[in-house]
Write a protein that holds these residues in place. Structure first.
Motif, PDB file in Angstrom:
ATOM      1  N   VAL A  13      21.055  39.094  12.127  1.00  7.12           N
ATOM      2  CA  VAL A  13      20.328  40.321  11.770  1.00  7.12           C
ATOM      3  C   VAL A  13      20.970  41.527  12.445  1.00  7.12           C
ATOM      4  N   ALA A  14      21.348  41.394  13.710  1.00  5.81           N
ATOM      5  CA  ALA A  14      21.969  42.503  14.431  1.00  5.81           C
ATOM      6  C   ALA A  14      23.312  42.890  13.813  1.00  5.81           C
ATOM      7  N   LEU A  15      24.114  41.913  13.433  1.00  8.01           N
ATOM      8  CA  LEU A  15      25.394  42.200  12.782  1.00  8.01           C
ATOM      9  C   LEU A  15      25.178  42.864  11.427  1.00  8.01           C
ATOM     10  N   TRP A  16      24.171  42.395  10.687  1.00  3.95           N
ATOM     11  CA  TRP A  16      23.888  42.978   9.378  1.00  3.95           C
ATOM     12  C   TRP A  16      23.433  44.426   9.522  1.00  3.95           C
ATOM     13  N   VAL A  17      22.566  44.704  10.501  1.00  2.39           N
ATOM     14  CA  VAL A  17      22.111  46.083  10.733  1.00  2.39           C
ATOM     15  C   VAL A  17      23.282  46.963  11.148  1.00  2.39           C
ATOM     16  N   ALA A  18      24.162  46.448  11.993  1.00  2.00           N
ATOM     17  CA  ALA A  18      25.338  47.220  12.406  1.00  2.00           C
ATOM     18  C   ALA A  18      26.224  47.554  11.206  1.00  2.00           C
ATOM     19  N   SER A  19      26.346  46.617  10.268  1.00  2.70           N
ATOM     20  CA  SER A  19      27.163  46.893   9.075  1.00  2.70           C
ATOM     21  C   SER A  19      26.483  47.917   8.171  1.00  2.70           C
ATOM     22  N   LEU A  20      25.154  47.961   8.191  1.00  3.11           N
ATOM     23  CA  LEU A  20      24.444  48.973   7.409  1.00  3.11           C
ATOM     24  C   LEU A  20      24.559  50.356   8.042  1.00  3.11           C
ATOM     25  N   VAL A  21      24.464  50.412   9.370  1.00  2.00           N
ATOM     26  CA  VAL A  21      24.530  51.694  10.074  1.00  2.00           C
ATOM     27  C   VAL A  21      25.948  52.249  10.039  1.00  2.00           C
ATOM     28  N   LEU A  22      26.931  51.413  10.257  1.00  2.00           N
ATOM     29  CA  LEU A  22      28.337  51.835  10.274  1.00  2.00           C
ATOM     30  C   LEU A  22      29.021  51.347   9.008  1.00  2.00           C
ATOM     31  N   LYS A  23      28.683  51.935   7.895  1.00  2.00           N
ATOM     32  CA  LYS A  23      29.116  51.447   6.584  1.00  2.00           C
ATOM     33  C   LYS A  23      30.633  51.263   6.458  1.00  2.00           C
ATOM     34  N   SER A  24      31.412  52.197   6.956  1.00  2.00           N
ATOM     35  CA  SER A  24      32.859  52.066   6.779  1.00  2.00           C
ATOM     36  C   SER A  24      33.530  51.400   7.981  1.00  2.00           C
ATOM     37  N   GLY A  25      32.841  51.321   9.118  1.00  2.00           N
ATOM     38  CA  GLY A  25      33.453  50.768  10.317  1.00  2.00           C
ATOM     39  C   GLY A  25      33.333  49.266  10.438  1.00  2.00           C
ATOM     40  N   ILE A  26      32.184  48.717  10.043  1.00  2.00           N
ATOM     41  CA  ILE A  26      31.940  47.280  10.110  1.00  2.00           C
ATOM     42  C   ILE A  26      31.491  46.836   8.729  1.00  2.00           C
ATOM     43  N   THR A  27      32.246  45.919   8.145  1.00  2.00           N
ATOM     44  CA  THR A  27      31.930  45.527   6.769  1.00  2.00           C
ATOM     45  C   THR A  27      31.950  44.020   6.590  1.00  2.00           C
ATOM     46  N   PHE A  28      31.062  43.583   5.734  1.00  2.00           N
ATOM     47  CA  PHE A  28      31.097  42.232   5.190  1.00  2.00           C
ATOM     48  C   PHE A  28      31.600  42.406   3.763  1.00  2.00           C
ATOM     49  N   GLU A  29      32.858  42.079   3.536  1.00  2.00           N
ATOM     50  CA  GLU A  29      33.455  42.295   2.229  1.00  2.00           C
ATOM     51  C   GLU A  29      32.931  41.246   1.261  1.00  2.00           C
ATOM     52  N   HIS A  30      32.151  41.715   0.287  1.00  2.00           N
ATOM     53  CA  HIS A  30      31.490  40.789  -0.629  1.00  2.00           C
ATOM     54  C   HIS A  30      31.548  41.310  -2.064  1.00  2.00           C
ATOM     55  N   SER A  31      32.732  41.664  -2.505  1.00  2.00           N
ATOM     56  CA  SER A  31      32.872  42.182  -3.859  1.00  2.00           C
ATOM     57  C   SER A  31      32.520  41.103  -4.879  1.00  2.00           C
ATOM     58  N   GLY A  32      31.434  41.328  -5.585  1.00  2.00           N
ATOM     59  CA  GLY A  32      31.013  40.388  -6.613  1.00  2.00           C
ATOM     60  C   GLY A  32      30.345  39.138  -6.092  1.00  2.00           C
ATOM     61  N   ALA A  33      30.154  39.055  -4.791  1.00  2.00           N
ATOM     62  CA  ALA A  33      29.541  37.861  -4.212  1.00  2.00           C
ATOM     63  C   ALA A  33      28.030  37.918  -4.399  1.00  2.00           C
ATOM     64  N   SER A  34      27.442  36.765  -4.534  1.00  2.00           N
ATOM     65  CA  SER A  34      25.991  36.703  -4.674  1.00  2.00           C
ATOM     66  C   SER A  34      25.342  36.916  -3.314  1.00  2.00           C
ATOM     67  N   THR A  35      24.043  37.126  -3.340  1.00  2.00           N
ATOM     68  CA  THR A  35      23.301  37.327  -2.104  1.00  2.00           C
ATOM     69  C   THR A  35      23.393  36.103  -1.207  1.00  2.00           C
ATOM     70  N   GLY A  36      23.369  34.923  -1.785  1.00  2.00           N
ATOM     71  CA  GLY A  36      23.494  33.691  -1.004  1.00  2.00           C
ATOM     72  C   GLY A  36      24.824  33.595  -0.281  1.00  2.00           C
ATOM     73  N   GLN A  37      25.894  34.012  -0.962  1.00  2.00           N
ATOM     74  CA  GLN A  37      27.208  33.991  -0.324  1.00  2.00           C
ATOM     75  C   GLN A  37      27.267  35.010   0.810  1.00  2.00           C
ATOM     76  N   LEU A  38      26.630  36.171   0.617  1.00  2.00           N
ATOM     77  CA  LEU A  38      26.606  37.190   1.662  1.00  2.00           C
ATOM     78  C   LEU A  38      25.844  36.686   2.879  1.00  2.00           C
ATOM     79  N   VAL A  39      24.701  36.066   2.662  1.00  2.00           N
ATOM     80  CA  VAL A  39      23.909  35.513   3.767  1.00  2.00           C
ATOM     81  C   VAL A  39      24.703  34.418   4.478  1.00  2.00           C
ATOM     82  N   GLY A  40      25.379  33.576   3.736  1.00  2.00           N
ATOM     83  CA  GLY A  40      26.218  32.540   4.335  1.00  2.00           C
ATOM     84  C   GLY A  40      27.320  33.128   5.190  1.00  2.00           C
ATOM     85  N   THR A  41      27.960  34.179   4.683  1.00  2.00           N
ATOM     86  CA  THR A  41      29.019  34.846   5.443  1.00  2.00           C
ATOM     87  C   THR A  41      28.464  35.443   6.724  1.00  2.00           C
ATOM     88  N   ILE A  42      27.308  36.091   6.634  1.00  2.00           N
ATOM     89  CA  ILE A  42      26.698  36.701   7.817  1.00  2.00           C
ATOM     90  C   ILE A  42      26.354  35.626   8.849  1.00  2.00           C
TER      91      ILE A  42
END
Length: 129
Positions: A13-42
């Motif tokens: 959750v902390a990493l996900w919030v950090a990626s939301l706050v710092l949109k260009s600085g910290i990213t989970f690259e998920h182009s076209g990925a489903s929500t499940g894949q994003l959660v798995g990556t996180i």
């Protein structure tokens, strides 16, 4: 085991919030990925981050003990940023889609992660009490 799972969930959750706050600085690259894949990556990134903080961070803090005393503990923010940046490098090595752009992003991200983790740990019940 329950405590470990809660720690990974808080990190996620902390990493996900950090990626939301710092949109260009910290990213989970998920182009076209489903929500499940994003959660798995996180969750994978949170696990790697937890392992880095468990095994590498104490060694770095031991060797930087003099600097920690000299700076009254402020250098720990830099150590936390380096652990986040190291997590990004490890994720890149294993093709996990997590990226920290630069050291400033890592420093700001470590501050966000620290604040979110403190809040979540204060809200969650502690079994030791």
């Amino acid at each position: 085991m329950k405590k470990f799972a809660i720690k990974i969930a808080v990190n996620a959750v902390a990493l996900w919030v950090a990626s939301l706050v710092l949109k260009s600085g910290i990213t989970f690259e998920h182009s076209g990925a489903s929500t499940g894949q994003l959660v798995g990556t996180i969750l994978i990134v949170a696990l790697i981050f937890g392992l880095v903080n468990t095994f590498i961070r104490p060694v770095v803090k031991l060797f930087s003990f003099g600097l920690i005393i000299l700076t009254l503990g402020l250098i720990t923010f830099v150590i936390n940023a380096l652990m986040l940046w190291l997590t990004s490098a490890i994720c890149a090595h294993f093709a996990v889609q997590f990226h920290v752009e630069n050291f400033v992003s890592a420093l700001l991200g470590s501050l966000v992660i620290t604040v979110v983790s403190l809040i979540l740990n204060a809200l969650l019940p502690d079994d030791d009490k």
